[in-house]
Design an enzyme around this catalytic site. Structure first.
Site, mmCIF file in Angstrom:
data_model
loop_
_atom_site.group_PDB
_atom_site.id
_atom_site.type_symbol
_atom_site.label_atom_id
_atom_site.label_comp_id
_atom_site.label_asym_id
_atom_site.label_seq_id
_atom_site.Cartn_x
_atom_site.Cartn_y
_atom_site.Cartn_z
ATOM 1 N N ASP A 162 1.629 75.843 39.942
ATOM 2 C CA ASP A 162 1.687 74.587 40.028
ATOM 3 C C ASP A 162 2.552 73.868 40.615
ATOM 4 O OD1 ASP A 162 -0.803 74.744 38.630
ATOM 5 O OD2 ASP A 162 0.198 74.422 36.596
ATOM 6 N N LYS A 163 2.381 72.606 41.106
ATOM 7 C CA LYS A 163 3.455 71.851 41.597
ATOM 8 C C LYS A 163 4.679 71.529 40.816
ATOM 9 C CE LYS A 163 4.587 67.141 43.568
ATOM 10 N NZ LYS A 163 3.928 65.700 43.807
#
Length: 348
Positions: A162-163
């Site tokens: 994920d970011k």
């Protein structure tokens, strides 16, 4: 008549940019009337939008199996054969621009590289994030590598994080390596350990969470656990306590599968969401007395680590060329290490 190719459990859904592992898996059962045909030609005819060269590369990497055994691209398909093929991510033509963005490369050779991704960096371009991604940076730093001249959205990627998750990613520099690594992720022979700070005092020192994970029907930004398996995909997370702080716990998570938001969704499911995870409810006080002093302490903690407290710490796999087992480790980034230190000094 041949049955339609069946995409199996690990195949990307309608929004592949949300997948943690980037590969396709097809299963084909050959009809009794099939005449002997080279398998590379056979699969090119039966799978939509695929080139014969891509099938041949997959076969070279050992990703094409007939009746459970690997075959070469020259294998002649026969009636009643059962074909299984794992393909690295499907190419998507788009105009992605190279960007001179610094990358923390902790290992590199002619076949692959290991990147330590910072929190806040998106892995690959998708809706709303077409610039500043890891792929934009890779297109610049690997501009002389043929695979990164293809114009694909996700060159070299076989998994993602994920970011706002920091940590290790393996990037393939050749199509052979990409297929070989994709098969390892599909076969679950990779080793991945994450460090997380979660709310609450874990009831035991270790455990396993098993529960299908799929898109939430109420909020498309969230994943949801479906314990009965009525929706989603099979997911297993093993966890172990590293240190207890009373109102929070530092844990180690080992992934058996690699679903989108797997650790985040699984930890929320057992009522221990990740600290400061705004999507899964960890960005508010869940444990502890809501005194003014404690509220200020938690607010300071949120400011120290202004994202969910999750780091992909270790990564292990087999090198596609040498066959050696490689293992890489990374230190906790400063925001998480400072957060852990602050909790360690807190007196309940």
């Amino acid at each position: 008549m041949l049955e339609n190719p069946q995409r199996l459990d690990d195949t990307p859904e309608s929004n592949p940019d949300e997948q943690s592992e980037l590969f396709e898996h097809f299963r084909i059962e050959v009809d009794k009337g099939q005449t002997p045909t080279r398998i590379d030609k056979f699969l090119t005819d039966k799978i939509r939008n695929i080139s014969r060269n891509r099938i041949q590369n997959a076969a070279e990497a050992g990703n094409v199996l007939v009746n459970g055994k690997t075959v070469k691209s020259s294998y002649k398909v026969k009636p009643f054969d059962t074909i299984s093929i794992v393909l690295a991510h499907p190419p998507r033509e788009t105009d992605i621009l190279p960007e001179n963005i610094p990358i923390d490369i902790i290992y590199e050779d002619d076949t692959l590289l290991i990147v330590n991704k910072p929190a806040g960096m998106v892995v690959h371009p998708a809706y709303g994030n077409f610039n500043g991604t890891l792929v934009n940076a890779l297109l610049y730093h690997l501009k002389d590598v043929p695979l990164f001249k293809s114009g694909e959205v996700r060159p070299g990627l076989v998994h993602r994080i994920d970011k706002n998750t920091s940590g290790l990613l393996v990037i393939a520099k050749t199509e052979f390596a990409m297929n070989h690594l994709a098969k390892q992720f599909f076969d679950r022979t990779t080793d991945r350990l994450y460090i997380a700070l979660v709310w609450g005092d874990m009831e035991s020192d270790s455990g396993t969470i098993t529960g299908h994970i799929g898109r939430s029907v109420r909020d498309r930004k969230r994943m949801q656990v479906y314990p009965g398996g009525e929706q989603g995909k099979h997911a297993v997370t093993h966890w172990r306590v590293l240190k207890r702080f009373g109102y929070t716990t530092l844990i180690e998570c080992k992934l058996e599968t690699g679903r989108t938001h797997q650790i985040r969704a699984h930890m929320e499911y057992i009522n221990h969401p990740l600290f400061n995870d705004e999507v899964y409810g960890g960005n508010k006080i869940i444990k502890g007395n809501a005194t003014t002093k404690y509220k200020q302490f938690i607010e300071n903690c949120f400011n120290i680590c202004p994202r969910h407290a999750l780091h992909a710490k270790t990564l292990g796999f087999t090198h596609p060329i040498s066959g050696d087992r490689l293992h890489f480790d990374s230190e906790l980034p400063k925001d998480m290490s400072d957060l852990v230190e602050k909790w360690d000094k807190y007196n309940i």
